[in-house]
Design a protein around this motif. Structure first.
Motif, short mmCIF file in Angstrom:
data_model
loop_
_atom_site.label_atom_id
_atom_site.label_comp_id
_atom_site.label_asym_id
_atom_site.label_seq_id
_atom_site.Cartn_x
_atom_site.Cartn_y
_atom_site.Cartn_z
N ASP A 1 33.20 50.25 38.37
CA ASP A 1 33.46 51.00 37.14
C ASP A 1 34.71 51.84 37.37
OD1 ASP A 1 33.35 52.37 34.80
OD2 ASP A 1 31.49 53.45 35.22
N PRO A 2 35.82 51.54 36.66
CA PRO A 2 37.08 52.27 36.91
C PRO A 2 36.89 53.78 36.86
CG PRO A 2 37.46 50.42 35.44
CD PRO A 2 35.97 50.53 35.61
N PRO B 1 42.36 63.69 37.89
CA PRO B 1 41.97 63.44 36.48
C PRO B 1 41.55 61.99 36.26
CG PRO B 1 44.03 64.69 36.60
CD PRO B 1 43.72 64.24 38.00
N GLY B 2 40.54 61.81 35.44
CA GLY B 2 40.07 60.47 35.11
C GLY B 2 39.08 59.89 36.09
N THR B 3 38.63 60.70 37.06
CA THR B 3 37.66 60.20 38.05
C THR B 3 36.31 60.86 37.83
OG1 THR B 3 38.25 61.90 39.68
CG2 THR B 3 39.45 59.81 39.77
N ARG B 4 35.27 60.15 38.24
CA ARG B 4 33.89 60.65 38.22
C ARG B 4 33.30 60.44 39.60
NH1 ARG B 4 34.86 57.37 34.47
NH2 ARG B 4 33.56 55.71 35.34
N ARG C 1 29.19 49.67 42.02
CA ARG C 1 29.82 50.22 40.83
C ARG C 1 30.97 51.16 41.14
NH1 ARG C 1 24.59 51.41 36.86
NH2 ARG C 1 24.35 49.23 36.14
N ALA C 2 31.09 51.60 42.38
CA ALA C 2 32.16 52.54 42.74
C ALA C 2 33.49 51.81 42.82
CB ALA C 2 31.84 53.21 44.07
N ARG D 1 33.53 70.84 47.88
CA ARG D 1 34.69 70.01 48.23
C ARG D 1 34.86 68.87 47.23
NH1 ARG D 1 36.88 69.70 53.52
NH2 ARG D 1 36.60 71.69 54.58
N VAL D 2 33.76 68.20 46.91
CA VAL D 2 33.83 67.07 45.98
C VAL D 2 34.24 67.55 44.60
CG1 VAL D 2 32.42 65.37 44.77
CG2 VAL D 2 32.23 65.60 47.25
#
Length: 323
Positions: free
Chosen positions: A178-179, A206-209, A228-229, A197-198
């Motif tokens: 999943d992008p 930006p744009g990351t989960r 999925r990562a 830290r995370v």
């Protein structure tokens, strides 16, 4: 019958046992200071051992009680009741039941004790510089030394290299990355507050989960999360790397300080084979976007890690000893 010593440090030794056990015929008796798992495979029993590193009230620190016997051993503290009891339990079991072989993962002292009692040993080795006298003695006394890494990854010294042993060997990949998804595998990858830290790394990318699988957010079966990562962040422990290989993951690997340079040695191999982005420490917050971009651009050939069939090959090596 097979005896199997599982070291209590971390979860990796137990995870490796669980991966190999289904491929090993016959009865297996496990000896460990870890709590007995809630479920065990058929024909498997668990013998709990006391700790050899605790410090009862008023007792001296075992680390100050000549635990190395002048450099001949790794851990045999003088006058420690727990150390004596745990070895006595193993001795009593061998004296009263016939063991055809004994797997030691890992302990120089248990390997030598079992061999002195006349049982053939399979010693599991680990990466890094194991040229010290205690390791050399344990390896020389063993019938087989089993190396859970692919051929040529580390100095083999005549070890039997079976490939990376993963609990996910044989699992079917049934999900796509999943992008923007980043999975942090393992709770001990940084000192201090991993959650903080995370959170900072996510805010700087930006744009990351981001998701954490480890520590207080432990996931028993992270197979789906691994698939999925888009990028997986992990330490360089043997099980973690084998799991990355099984999932075909694009990864950022942060080797952790370990005795004998264990994880640093694995990190060097991953870098040399272009299997992962390897960072010497947890990157600074503002460095994460570039680090993740480098990981996304990887085309890792994880077949080089030899995970497919490794657990069965390990079982075959064990079964040949004492047969």
């Amino acid at each position: 019958m097979t005896g199997w010593y599982v070291h209590h440090h971390g979860a990796g030794h137990l995870t490796r046992f669980r991966a190999v056990r289904p491929h090993l015929a016959g009865e297996v008796v496990v000896f460990s200071s870890l709590p007995e798992p809630s479920s065990l495979p058929p024909q498997t029993s668990w013998v709990h051992l006391g700790r050899d590193d605790d410090r009862p009230a008023g007792a001296p620190d075992p680390a100050d009680s000549d635990p190395t016997a002048g450099g001949l051993l790794h851990w045999a503290p003088l006058g420690h009741a727990g150390h004596a009891r745990r070895l006595a339990v193993i001795t009593d079991a061998i004296a009263t039941r016939r063991f055809d072989r004994f797997v030691i993962d890992v302990s120089v002292e248990v390997a030598l004790l079992v061999r002195l009692l006349g049982v053939a040993t399979v010693v599991v080795t680990q990466p890094g510089d194991r040229s010290d006298d205690p390791h050399r003695l344990a390896y020389a006394s063993a019938t087989r030394v089993l190396a859970p890494w692919p051929g040529g990854a580390h100095r083999s010294q005549g070890f039997v290299e079976v490939g990376g042993i993963s609990r996910f060997d044989g699992r079917v990949r049934d999900a796509e990355p999943d992008p923007g998804t980043v999975l942090v595998l393992g709770g001990g990858i940084v000192e201090g507050d991993l959650t903080e830290r995370v959170a900072r790394a996510a805010a700087a990318s930006p744009g990351t989960r981001w998701q954490v699988a480890g520590g207080p957010t432990w996931i028993d079966d992270p197979w789906l999360a691994l698939q999925r990562a888009e990028v997986v962040v992990a330490a360089a422990g043997q099980n973690s790397i084998a799991d990355l290989a099984a999932a075909g993951a694009r990864a950022v690997v942060v080797p952790q300080p370990r005795p004998f340079d264990e994880q640093a040695a694995t990190g060097r191999i991953l870098l040399d084979r272009s299997l992962a982005v390897v960072e010497p420490a947890w990157p600074a917050d503002d460095a994460w976007p570039a680090v993740l971009d480098r990981a996304r651009s990887l085309q890792p050939d994880w077949s080089l890690w030899g995970v497919a069939g490794a657990a069965r090959r390990a079982a075959d090596v064990i079964a040949e000893v004492g047969a």
